[in-house]
Design a protein around this motif. Structure first.
Motif, short mmCIF file in Angstrom:
data_model
loop_
_atom_site.label_atom_id
_atom_site.label_comp_id
_atom_site.label_asym_id
_atom_site.label_seq_id
_atom_site.Cartn_x
_atom_site.Cartn_y
_atom_site.Cartn_z
N GLU A 1 8.41 10.56 28.16
CA GLU A 1 8.73 12.32 27.00
C GLU A 1 8.99 12.81 28.25
O GLU A 1 9.64 14.40 28.42
N LEU A 2 7.59 13.42 29.58
CA LEU A 2 8.28 14.42 30.54
C LEU A 2 9.67 13.42 30.97
O LEU A 2 10.56 14.74 31.93
N LEU A 3 10.44 12.50 31.31
CA LEU A 3 11.18 12.26 31.96
C LEU A 3 13.00 13.01 30.84
O LEU A 3 13.32 13.37 31.71
N ARG A 4 12.12 13.04 30.05
CA ARG A 4 13.16 13.57 29.20
C ARG A 4 13.55 15.13 29.00
O ARG A 4 14.61 15.11 28.96
N ARG A 5 11.78 15.18 29.58
CA ARG A 5 12.43 16.50 29.23
C ARG A 5 12.55 17.10 31.03
O ARG A 5 13.03 18.36 31.47
N ASP A 6 12.16 16.28 31.70
CA ASP A 6 12.51 16.62 33.36
C ASP A 6 13.23 14.71 34.18
O ASP A 6 11.84 14.58 34.62
N ARG A 7 14.02 15.14 33.92
CA ARG A 7 14.50 13.78 35.09
C ARG A 7 14.37 13.70 36.71
O ARG A 7 14.62 13.14 37.04
#
Length: 349
Positions: free
Chosen positions: A247-253
């Motif tokens: 989810e964090l990577l989806r929000r900010d790669r």
């Protein structure tokens, strides 16, 4: 006037025989009836009149140790250390000096925690040790405080290990805020400015304190990032770390570091990063908290904040048995130590 079995029966609207069956645990009783009886026992502060309670103020050789999950190394280490203190101290004869430590696994349930405290009061436990963070709900906090007062009034020592202080209890509180702040400051010193955070359950004191420490470090460094957006809550387990990282990577790669609220979560973070083709720490640095036994053997070795869990549990056990002087004001802080290892490095570029 002492509360009688008949008083409990009248309050619960059942027969005295039913109350006796519930308290003995040897007969099947409907769950709704059992709950009603135990509530009446609690409200009336009824104490079982048995051979072990011939002296009203006497306590038993029982020590209760409440944990959220005994399979979690965080709790297992502390519980084991408490239990190890239950033998006779050096220089004393063994007979009569030992205590029986009973591990009470709450599963994180506030209701089960309260039920165990009631049961331990009925058993006239010599001491009760509550480990780990507390549930942040006013009603539950008030109920635990009431239980602690009743236990203390009946001669039971109450010790908190890893919880915020309450009245009528000796407390070993963990430096969760300060430790989390120093951990994030370590990443900031390395040059990271886009840092994700995987938090534990929102209703736990440990979760809030560690998140506050993390955000305090970011705020002091004037880091320009959306803290709410780059924070994901979950359970204190590997699966939550894995899902939260996706989810964090989806929000900010473009994240260059992820801080996990504990080491078990950090394992899930590392697994998710590897599955996404990202290298640790070349692409994303990872940090945990607690320094659980597997942390140094992870690949790469995990940067974390070390809490001396075994030492804290052992001290809680000694305090519970009155074998160590009370700390000033009844509260002592357990400090966390930074263990900088291979899972963190300066960001690329």
């Amino acid at each position: 006037m002492a509360v009688t079995l008949a008083d409990v029966a009248a309050r619960a609207r059942v027969s005295a025989a039913t109350v006796s069956r519930v308290l003995s645990g040897n007969y099947p009783v409907a769950e709704s009836t059992r709950t009603r009886v135990l509530r009446a026992v609690d409200e009336l502060e009824y104490v079982v009149n048995g051979p072990a309670s011939a002296l009203a103020a006497a306590t038993s050789d029982l020590v209760g140790v409440l944990v959220n999950d005994i399979a979690d190394p965080f709790f297992g280490i502390m519980a084991g250390a408490v239990q190890a203190e239950m033998g006779a101290p050096a220089g004393e004869p063994g007979r009569g000096a030992e205590k029986l430590a009973v591990i009470c696994n709450t599963g994180g349930s506030p209701e089960r925690e309260l039920n165990y405290l009631t049961l331990l009061q009925r058993q006239r436990a010599a001491a009760v040790v509550l480990t780990g963070g507390a549930v942040e709900h006013p009603d539950h906090a008030a109920a635990v405080a009431t239980k602690a007062s009743r236990l203390a009034a009946s001669g039971t020592r109450v010790v908190l290990c890893g919880r915020p202080p309450i009245a009528d209890a000796t407390t070993l509180t963990f430096d969760n805020r300060g430790g989390a702040r120093r951990l994030t400051e370590h990443l900031l010193t390395l040059g990271h400015r886009r840092i994700g955070y995987v938090a534990g359950p929102a209703e736990r004191t440990t979760t809030r304190h560690r998140l506050e420490g993390h955000r305090a470090a970011l705020g002091a460094a004037n880091v320009d990032q959306d803290m709410e957006r780059l924070t994901v809550h979950g359970l204190y387990d590997r699966a939550s770390g894995y899902d939260a990282t996706l989810e964090l990577l989806r929000r900010d790669r473009a994240l260059t570091a992820i801080v996990a609220a504990n080491d078990t979560i950090a394992l899930g973070v590392c697994a998710a990063l590897r599955d996404q083709g990202l290298r640790i720490p070349e692409d994303v640095s990872v940090a945990g908290f607690d320094d659980l036994p597997f942390s140094a053997d992870a690949v790469p070795a995990l940067t974390t904040m070390r809490l001396p869990l075994h030492e804290a549990g052992a001290r809680a056990g000694r305090l519970a048995l009155g074998r160590e002087p009370q700390p000033p004001g009844g509260v002592a802080m357990v400090r966390a130590e930074l263990m900088a290892r291979a899972s963190t490095a300066p960001p690329r570029g």
